[in-house]
Design an enzyme around this catalytic site. Structure first.
Site, PDB file in Angstrom:
ATOM      1  N   GLY A 147      31.632 -13.694  27.917  1.00  0.00           N
ATOM      2  CA  GLY A 147      31.002 -12.968  27.637  1.00  0.00           C
ATOM      3  C   GLY A 147      29.311 -12.726  26.713  1.00  0.00           C
ATOM      4  O   GLY A 147      28.477 -13.069  27.982  1.00  0.00           O
ATOM      5  N   ASP A 148      29.261 -13.022  25.484  1.00  0.00           N
ATOM      6  CA  ASP A 148      28.088 -13.730  25.326  1.00  0.00           C
ATOM      7  C   ASP A 148      28.267 -14.786  24.386  1.00  0.00           C
ATOM      8  O   ASP A 148      27.570 -15.348  23.225  1.00  0.00           O
ATOM      9  CB  ASP A 148      27.899 -12.846  24.266  1.00  0.00           C
ATOM     10  N   GLU A 149      29.381 -15.658  25.131  1.00  0.00           N
ATOM     11  CA  GLU A 149      30.099 -16.443  23.657  1.00  0.00           C
ATOM     12  C   GLU A 149      29.057 -18.101  24.854  1.00  0.00           C
ATOM     13  O   GLU A 149      29.578 -18.125  26.212  1.00  0.00           O
ATOM     14  CB  GLU A 149      31.066 -16.740  23.913  1.00  0.00           C
TER      15      GLU A 149
END
Length: 410
Positions: A326-328
């Site tokens: 994801g956005d991690e």
């Protein structure tokens, strides 16, 4: 003691074969020529002895008729010359010896050998009877000499020995040519094949020796190496691509979670061995879901690629960025690093994220990152402890940002 048998080399087999064949051919040819020549020579000498006996008979016949022994001896001496006659004897009608002429020995042949040759080759003398008015008045006996035959055999042996020496020299030259033209290329091919098998040295080739058959073999061998080299390089490239796909994020190009976990364990091992430290950063996008829902997945992908590039620009060459999903994101700051260096990196990340991010067809968006940090060994000595501490710090930062946003909106 090892029972392994050592195989003979091709060079030794061919050298022995050539030498044996040439020796056999020389011995057979020389023996045949010498034997046939000796037989012809003996036959010729026997005829010559009969002619000599007849000539002596004609010469001394008048002297025998008149009983002139001195004239008989003189006639014998004038006729019985040459190497073929050993002795000449004239026997009277009563069986008594009238005259004898013996050839004096001159030369290098030992008398015993000469006598042995005479006994073997000319044991029976050439005999002519001298008749007068139908009555035998004397007999001429001519005994042959083997000196010419012995000299012939000796010359033949010398010639054979010389031929054998020349043949051995030619065999040696041929063996060297065979070694340089066949054995050396084969040994080189074996050495190259071993190098390819052990060292993967596919670029090596075998030079052509200049013999057509061997050159054809070398050409095929080198062609096979070229095909193996192409196959190996293609397989290596494919393995590298597969390895990169397994360890890198296809969207952003940075390492994925699998590579992150592997590198984190390596960093812990190195720090433990060197008694040093490193830092782990956890980063999470603020408002990424809103951007994705508002502008679509293409815009979200563009934001993730931009975040990866900006994170990579904020760290050293020895440090690495990973996308966990994801956005991690995660960043491992390798040793040497301390709280001040970590704060500096976090500040640079915050500054670079202040710039707008270009998204397809919709202009620009802004997105900040919440950052949590854990230091080895101060915040943990295992991967799980470090990840937990960094994740909790990241959520505290995210909560702080939300509170600040809320306070600023009041």
């Amino acid at each position: 003691m090892s029972g392994k048998m050592v195989s003979p080399s091709l060079h030794s087999i061919l050298s022995r074969g050539y030498r044996s064949l040439i020796l056999l051919a020389l011995i057979l040819a020389s023996g045949t020529i010498i034997a046939s020549s000796a037989v012809a020579m003996i036959h010729h000498m026997e005829r010559s002895l009969h002619l000599t006996a007849r000539t002596v008979a004609y010469t001394v016949e008048p002297a025998i008729v008149f009983g002139d022994v001195a004239a008989v001896r003189e006639g014998m001496g004038s006729v019985a010359t040459g190497d073929m006659v050993d002795r000449l004897v004239i026997v009277g009608a009563d069986g008594k010896e009238m005259a004898r002429s013996t050839r004096s020995f001159e030369g290098l042949i030992p008398p015993a050998i000469l006598q042995f040759g005479n006994d073997v080759l000319f044991s029976t003398p050439a005999k002519i009877e001298i008749a007068r008015n139908g009555k035998v008045i004397a007999k001429v006996l001519v005994f042959g000499s083997s000196s010419a035959m012995i000299r012939f055999l000796f010359s033949g042996i010398v010639i054979v020995v010389c031929c054998v020496g020349i043949a051995m020299l030619a065999t040696s030259i041929l063996a060297r040519r065979l070694h340089s033209g066949v054995i050396d290329p084969l040994n080189h091919a074996v050495e190259v094949a071993r190098s390819v098998r052990v060292e993967r040295a596919f670029s090596r080739r075998v030079p052509a020796p200049g013999l057509r058959e061997v050159d054809n073999f070398v050409e095929d061998f080198n062609s096979l190496l070229s095909e193996l080299q192409s196959w190996y390089e293609g397989l290596t490239q494919e393995n590298r691509q597969l390895e990169r796909r397994a360890t890198h994020d296809p969207l952003t190009g940075v390492g994925n979670r699998a590579l992150f976990e592997q590198r984190l364990e390596q960093a812990i091992g190195n720090a433990r061995e060197q008694e040093s430290g490193f830092a782990l950063l956890y980063l999470d996008g603020d408002g990424f879901k809103r951007i994705n829902d508002t502008y679509g997945h293409d815009a979200g992908d563009a934001v993730l690629r931009a975040v990866s590039e900006r994170l990579s620009s904020c760290i050293r060459n020895a440090d690495h960025v990973y996308r966990l999903g994801g956005d991690e994101f995660a960043v491992i700051l390798t040793s040497p690093v301390g709280p001040d260096e970590v704060a500096s990196v976090v500040e640079r990340i915050g500054q670079t994220m202040r710039f707008p991010i270009t998204i397809p067809s919709h202009g620009f968006v802004h997105m900040s990152l919440s950052v949590g940090c854990a230091l080895y060994p101060a915040h943990g000595r295992s991967a799980a402890e470090l990840c937990k501490m960094a994740d909790e710090a990241m959520y505290r930062d995210k909560l702080r940002r939300r509170n600040n946003d809320l306070a600023s909106s009041l």
